[in-house]
Every structure is written in structure tokens, then in C-alpha cells.
Write a protein that holds these residues in place. Structure first.
Motif, short mmCIF file in Angstrom:
data_model
loop_
_atom_site.label_atom_id
_atom_site.label_comp_id
_atom_site.label_asym_id
_atom_site.label_seq_id
_atom_site.Cartn_x
_atom_site.Cartn_y
_atom_site.Cartn_z
N ILE A 66 0.84 -1.21 0.00
CA ILE A 66 0.00 0.00 0.00
C ILE A 66 0.87 1.26 0.00
CG2 ILE A 66 -0.34 0.35 2.50
CD1 ILE A 66 -3.24 0.21 0.16
N LEU A 109 2.86 5.40 4.48
CA LEU A 109 2.09 5.01 5.65
C LEU A 109 2.80 5.43 6.94
CD1 LEU A 109 -0.52 3.39 5.78
CD2 LEU A 109 0.84 1.33 6.12
N PHE A 158 -5.80 5.36 -5.19
CA PHE A 158 -6.50 4.12 -4.83
C PHE A 158 -5.69 2.95 -5.39
CE2 PHE A 158 -9.85 0.98 -6.18
CZ PHE A 158 -10.05 0.46 -4.91
N ARG A 159 -5.35 2.00 -4.52
CA ARG A 159 -4.51 0.89 -4.97
C ARG A 159 -5.14 -0.45 -4.58
NH1 ARG A 159 -1.00 3.83 -1.59
NH2 ARG A 159 -0.02 5.52 -2.72
N TYR A 205 -4.47 -7.02 -1.89
CA TYR A 205 -5.66 -6.17 -1.83
C TYR A 205 -6.73 -6.62 -2.84
CZ TYR A 205 -3.45 -3.19 1.56
OH TYR A 205 -2.88 -2.73 2.72
N PRO A 261 -5.79 -6.49 4.15
CA PRO A 261 -4.84 -7.56 4.49
C PRO A 261 -3.96 -7.22 5.68
CG PRO A 261 -4.23 -6.47 2.42
CD PRO A 261 -5.58 -5.96 2.79
N LEU A 262 -3.66 -5.94 5.85
CA LEU A 262 -2.80 -5.53 6.96
C LEU A 262 -3.52 -5.79 8.30
CD1 LEU A 262 -0.62 -2.39 6.74
CD2 LEU A 262 -1.81 -2.85 8.85
N GLU A 286 -12.36 3.87 8.60
CA GLU A 286 -11.42 4.02 7.47
C GLU A 286 -12.17 3.90 6.14
OE1 GLU A 286 -7.59 1.97 7.81
OE2 GLU A 286 -7.83 1.34 5.73
N LEU A 303 -12.52 6.28 2.94
CA LEU A 303 -12.10 5.82 1.60
C LEU A 303 -13.22 6.01 0.58
CD1 LEU A 303 -10.11 2.66 2.74
CD2 LEU A 303 -9.16 4.59 1.48
N PHE A 345 -12.54 8.12 -2.63
CA PHE A 345 -12.47 7.46 -3.94
C PHE A 345 -13.84 7.22 -4.58
CE2 PHE A 345 -8.60 5.71 -1.69
CZ PHE A 345 -7.70 6.55 -2.33
C1 LIG Z 1 -2.73 1.22 8.21
S1 LIG Z 1 -3.20 1.33 6.52
C2 LIG Z 1 -4.22 -0.07 6.42
C3 LIG Z 1 -4.67 -0.36 5.05
C4 LIG Z 1 -5.79 -1.41 5.00
N1 LIG Z 1 -6.86 -1.05 5.87
C5 LIG Z 1 -5.29 -2.80 5.34
O1 LIG Z 1 -5.64 -3.33 6.39
O2 LIG Z 1 -4.53 -3.36 4.54
C6 LIG Z 1 -4.36 2.64 6.54
C7 LIG Z 1 -4.22 3.59 5.37
O3 LIG Z 1 -4.36 2.91 4.15
C8 LIG Z 1 -5.21 3.66 3.28
N2 LIG Z 1 -5.86 2.67 2.41
C9 LIG Z 1 -6.59 1.61 2.76
N3 LIG Z 1 -6.98 0.90 1.67
C10 LIG Z 1 -6.50 1.55 0.59
C11 LIG Z 1 -6.53 1.33 -0.82
N4 LIG Z 1 -7.16 0.28 -1.34
N5 LIG Z 1 -5.90 2.21 -1.63
C12 LIG Z 1 -5.24 3.26 -1.12
N6 LIG Z 1 -5.16 3.55 0.20
C13 LIG Z 1 -5.77 2.70 1.06
C14 LIG Z 1 -6.18 4.37 4.21
O4 LIG Z 1 -6.68 5.53 3.65
C15 LIG Z 1 -5.29 4.66 5.39
O5 LIG Z 1 -4.65 5.89 5.24
#
Ligand SMILES: C[S@@+](CC[C@H](N)C(=O)[O-])C[C@H]1O[C@@H](n2cnc3c(N)ncnc32)[C@H](O)[C@@H]1O
Length: 262
Positions: free
Chosen positions: A154, A159, A179-180, A185, A191-192, A228, A232, A236
Motif C-alpha cells: 500500500i 504510511l 486508490f490501490r 488487496y 490484508p494488513l 477508514e 475511503l 475514492f
Molecule cells: C494502516 S493502513 C491499512 C490499510 C488497509 N486497511 C489494510 O488493512 O490493509 C491505513 C491507510 O491505508 C489507506 N488505504 C486503505 N486501503 C487503501 C486502498 N485500497 N488504496 C489506497 N489507500 C488505502 C487508508 O486511507 C489509510 O490511510
């Protein structure tokens, strides 16, 4: 030709950018240390104080302290991640180090949890089979591996707040907030967080103290995920709504996958 004032302004702004980068590197280092400690803390391995290290308070008080500690983490994490907070916070600090301050505050609260955590040494389960225990320990490490891998997919350094100040020193400015949906994903949207859940729950020796940690942090992850996703969707729009329809939140969906973006 540049005037002397322009040269002074230029070097001051470069010094500020370098100071921001140094601060973000310091935050990142603090995060790495707490993260590595947390792995040992939850796995009861190679740390002076782990989740089950005793003696601690009597269990009712231990429960109060532990739930309070997780609540502090949940509040810090959720409040500092909200857009309204970030807007106000960026009047106080340079916006470029906003993420690094979030990372530093999160690391400080995590360190507090490891330091003040009260064990409740009553066994919930204890796996006797060495083979099964070994499998669980392997899965525990797999959970942490998933966290790390997903963070790199990501954008690890964005991050953890290092990329933002680094970008101010580079030309041209790269685009953030894309957006990724790389590899993992495409299987699940978070996944995180899935990696964290595996690491929090999978253990051959589950004590009541560890269970309190797993339950409260799971509750927080579930609430945090909703918040979150709200952000998002705002960011997006339909791209994310389609993604929600086609890809499972924490477990792979059996529905047909399409329109999952990049
Ligand atoms: C700690 S990361 C966790 C990402 C996701 N929730 C995960 O568990 O893999 C949190 C950040 O990732 C960003 N984020 C989550 N999914 C995303 C996606 N598909 N594309 C881009 N940014 C993303 C959120 O906006 C946030 O700033």
C-alpha cells in the motif's frame, strides 16, 4: 541571477525540509523499535516483559488497566486519523510531518501498553501437541509477515510518514492518495488488519490477559475499519464502492471479482 534574499530563503526552506525528514526518520525508528518489541511481547519471546510476564495486579484491577490501555490506543489512533483533526493539527505543525507525528504518537502509546500491561495468568487454552503448537507459532509469524507485506504493497514509507518530507526534497511532486489494489488487496480489502488479527489470536498458550488484548483490539480493528472505509468512500467514491462489493473485508469473498481497480 538569484538575489541574496532569495538564496537565504532557499537555504532556510531546505533546512526546514531536512529537519522535517530527520523528524520523520526519528518517528519511523521509534515505530520499528516498538513494532519489533510488540512481536516479542505477544509471542512471549526474547523480551524482558511480555504479555504474560508477572506478577501483576489482582485480576479485576488488571482487567481495568488493560482495557484502559487499549482504549487510549484506540482513541489516539482514531482521533488522529480523522480529517477534521488533521485539518486543525496542521495549523499547529507543518502538514508535511502530520503523518510522522501520528506514527510517533502511535508508537508512544504502543510502548505504554507494553510497559504497563497487567498479566492475567489464567489459562484459556494450552496446546500440548508439539506439532500443532509449532504450526500455531508459524501462523503467528505469518500474521506479522502479512502486516509487513501489505504495508509495502500500500506504500510502506508513505504510511509511516517518511515519504511526505522526502517528496518535498524531490522534483516533481509525486501524486499521493492513489486508490490501490495490489496483489493481497485483490483478495481482501484489509490484508494488513487481517495480519494483525492473526498475530493477536494465534498462539499455543492463550491466557486471559492475552485474550483481553485479542478481544479489545479486534473490537477496535472492526470499528477502525468502518471509519477508514467511510473516509475511503469519501475519497475514492464509486471506485471504492465497487471494490467493497467485489472484495471481502477481512476474508476472501466467494463472489465474482471485477472492477477491483489497479
Ligand atoms: C494502516 S493502513 C491499512 C490499510 C488497509 N486497511 C489494510 O488493512 O490493509 C491505513 C491507510 O491505508 C489507506 N488505504 C486503505 N486501503 C487503501 C486502498 N485500497 N488504496 C489506497 N489507500 C488505502 C487508508 O486511507 C489509510 O490511510
Amino acid at each position: 541571477m538569484h538575489t541574496q534574499t532569495e538564496l537565504i530563503k532557499g537555504s532556510t526552506s531546505r533546512t526546514k525540509k531536512l529537519a522535517a525528514l530527520l523528524f520523520s526518520l526519528f518517528s519511523y525508528l521509534s515505530f520499528l523499535l516498538t513494532f519489533v518489541y510488540l512481536i516479542g511481547f505477544l509471542g512471549n519471546v526474547a523480551v524482558p516483559k511480555s504479555i504474560d510476564s508477572g506478577p501483576g495486579l489482582a485480576w479485576p484491577w488488571a482487567l481495568v488497566v488493560d482495557v484502559l490501555l487499549i482504549t487510549v490506543f484506540a482513541l489516539q489512533h482514531s482521533i488522529m486519523a480523522r480529517k477534521s483533526f488533521k485539518r486543525r493539527w496542521c495549523h499547529v505543525i507543518p502538514p508535511v510531518i502530520e503523518r510522522a507525528t501520528y506514527v510517533l504518537a502511535s508508537s508512544a502509546v504502543l510502548a505504554l501498553i507494553c510497559w504497563l500491561w497487567q498479566p492475567i495468568d489464567i489459562s484459556v487454552w494450552s496446546v500440548q501437541s508439539p506439532l500443532f503448537a509449532g504450526l500455531l507459532v508459524t501462523l503467528y509469524w505469518f500474521g506479522w509477515g502479512l502486516v509487513l507485506l501489505a504495508s509495502f504493497m500500500i506504500s510502506h514509507f508513505e504510511l509511516f510518514g517518511v515519504k511526505q518530507p522526502l517528496d518535498t526534497l524531490r522534483q516533481p511532486k509525486p501524486v499521493n492518495n492513489a486508490f490501490r489494489t495490489p496483489a493481497l488487496y485483490k483478495l481482501v480489502r484489509h490484508p494488513l488488519y487481517l495480519g494483525f488479527l492473526i498475530a493477536f489470536w494465534v498462539t499455543p498458550e492463550m491466557s486471559v490477559g492475552h485474550l483481553v488484548f485479542a478481544l479489545t483490539s479486534t473490537l477496535y480493528i472492526l470499528i477502525g475499519t468502518q471509519l477508514e472505509e467511510k473516509d475511503l468512500v469519501e475519497l475514492f467514491g464509486d471506485k471504492y464502492r465497487v471494490y467493497q462489493k467485489n472484495v471481502g473485508m477481512l476474508l476472501p469473498s466467494l463472489r465474482r471479482k471485477s472492477g477491483t481497480g489497479r
